[in-house]
Scaffold this active site. Structure first.
Site, PDB file in Angstrom:
ATOM      1  N   SER A   1     -59.625  -4.748  17.333  1.00  0.00           N
ATOM      2  CA  SER A   1     -59.123  -5.114  18.647  1.00  0.00           C
ATOM      3  C   SER A   1     -59.517  -4.112  19.729  1.00  0.00           C
ATOM      4  O   SER A   1     -59.425  -4.413  20.902  1.00  0.00           O
ATOM      5  CB  SER A   1     -57.605  -5.285  18.609  1.00  0.00           C
ATOM      6  OG  SER A   1     -56.977  -4.055  18.422  1.00  0.00           O
TER       7      SER A   1
ATOM      8  N   LYS B   1     -53.284   0.260  21.993  1.00  0.00           N
ATOM      9  CA  LYS B   1     -53.781  -0.585  23.090  1.00  0.00           C
ATOM     10  C   LYS B   1     -53.955   0.227  24.360  1.00  0.00           C
ATOM     11  O   LYS B   1     -53.449   1.331  24.496  1.00  0.00           O
ATOM     12  CB  LYS B   1     -52.770  -1.700  23.375  1.00  0.00           C
ATOM     13  CG  LYS B   1     -52.733  -2.802  22.333  1.00  0.00           C
ATOM     14  CD  LYS B   1     -53.959  -3.676  22.425  1.00  0.00           C
ATOM     15  CE  LYS B   1     -53.901  -4.833  21.442  1.00  0.00           C
ATOM     16  NZ  LYS B   1     -53.483  -4.450  20.098  1.00  0.00           N
TER      17      LYS B   1
END
Lengths: 222, 222
Positions: free
Chosen positions: B142, B180
């Site tokens: 990701s 993230k």
DNA sequence: TGATTTATGTTAACCTTAAAGCAACGCGAA
DNA sequence: TTCGCGTTGCTTTAAGGTTAACATAAATCA
């Protein structure tokens, strides 16, 4: 680690090179270790090289260089710890390796020697397999899609072999070093970037020599 | 962690390699541990290798290298500075830091605790600034466009603050940890992946707590 | 509690290397 | 072209690493 004979030879090497500032010949080593033939020495030397303790130039006389030797009796003896200091039993020494930082590398430019010729990078030895390694700093974004960014430090394992898909340090025409993905087509060698803005370049086999293979990467964020 | 026998063998290995600067043979180990057969040693060695305490060249004699041993008491305790020529296992002075490997982290799943709760990663202290750090292994792609790949090890500096654009370990709703890019919009927090296949997720301020900030990255190629 | 798994031991055969020796060959420098 | 040296092939023996098969006690699971 080493076998007993390898250890014996390595210690002799260190002593000889310390005293004479030159490498011994195979025959001198043969005699020091007490063999009747040189070929035994040859094999021990190969073993030391494989395990990353020495480096040598093939087919060159007296061209052995010690690059690692945790048996520091010599050093310990010659400076018997003036500063009362403890002899550091560097147990961690078995767990770390010092790699020379040879400079920077980018697409299309030679390796730029680093200002400080003694720059070293110490890494956990678990990060590298056997063999000789060095480190380079990446300049530019030509390998960005392989997750190699500007400013990253890469660890390169010395080798002259590569198989298709390996990321290698390739020396082109003897002066231009570049980090690229290696591919051998039928009769030519392709060096491809991992960035669509760079074109794949093709060379003849003898224009390109492999200097090493990508083995690790270290990045610092700040 | 280790079994008692593995611990015993590892300590013997360390002592032997420290004294002799060479590895013991399987027979020497067999005798030291007091077994009647080498195959038991073989199994212990395999265990040590599997758990990441040693590394070895297959089928090579005396080619065992210790890459980790948290039992540093050995040196410190056994010569508590009596014998003037002290042996110290100076981990601190060697410019390395041991970081705990807390587990793996991926988008959308909690941190998965690592099997070995005492796994440590030893890194050059130059890789981190001040502060408390830990390491995580990346699972998934990701963050691939930020050059963070599946299998990479990231080093995280503990903090609860972040500014827009920082890559952080965020704990969502108290149980889901994810790496993230952090952004605070007027009244909500956005966690965005670096991969167009993942959507940015939005949370209220108190759904999200920051666990740390990306500080380094280590990758091994094989 | 019975079944299963894990750690540990043992024997013995088997396979791979290390090591030593001899000799021929090859390469570089003088 | 020689001389000093490194390189290789081949042989033999010993050292050393790898496995399979089987056994037992303790720990874990069902």
């Amino acid at each position: 680690m080493l076998t007993l004979k390898q250890r014996e030879l390595l210690d002799f090497l260190q002593e000889y090179e310390f005293k004479n500032k030159a490498s011994p010949s195979f025959d001198e080593m043969r005699e020091a270790i007490g063999l009747a033939s040189k070929s035994g020495i040859h094999r021990l030397i190969s073993g030391l090289e494989e395990r990353g303790f020495i480096r040598r130039l093939a087919n060159r006389a007296r061209a052995i260089e010690i690059i690692k030797n945790n048996h520091n009796d010599l050093a310990a003896k010659s400076h018997p710890d003036k500063d009362n200091n403890v002899v550091k039993a560097d147990f961690s020494g078995s767990a770390h390796i010092e790699l020379p930082m040879l400079g920077r590398i980018a697409a299309g430019t030679p390796i730029e020697a680093i200002s400080d010729p003694t720059a070293f990078l110490s890494i956990p030895s678990s990060m590298v397999e056997s063999g000789e390694h060095y480190a380079l700093e990446i300049v530019g974004d030509s390998m960005i899609e392989a997750g190699i960014h500007d400013g990253d430090t890469v660890i390169i394992r010395k080798t002259e072999q590569a198989i298709n898909g390996d990321i290698v340090v390739a020396l082109v025409d003897g002066y231009e070093a570049t980090l690229k993905k290696f591919r051998r087509d039928s009769d030519r060698i392709a060096l491809e970037a991992a960035n669509p803005n760079y074109e794949t370049r093709y060379f003849t086999t003898n224009q390109v020599s492999i200097q090493g293979k990508l083995s690790g990467l270290i990045r610092k964020y700040r």
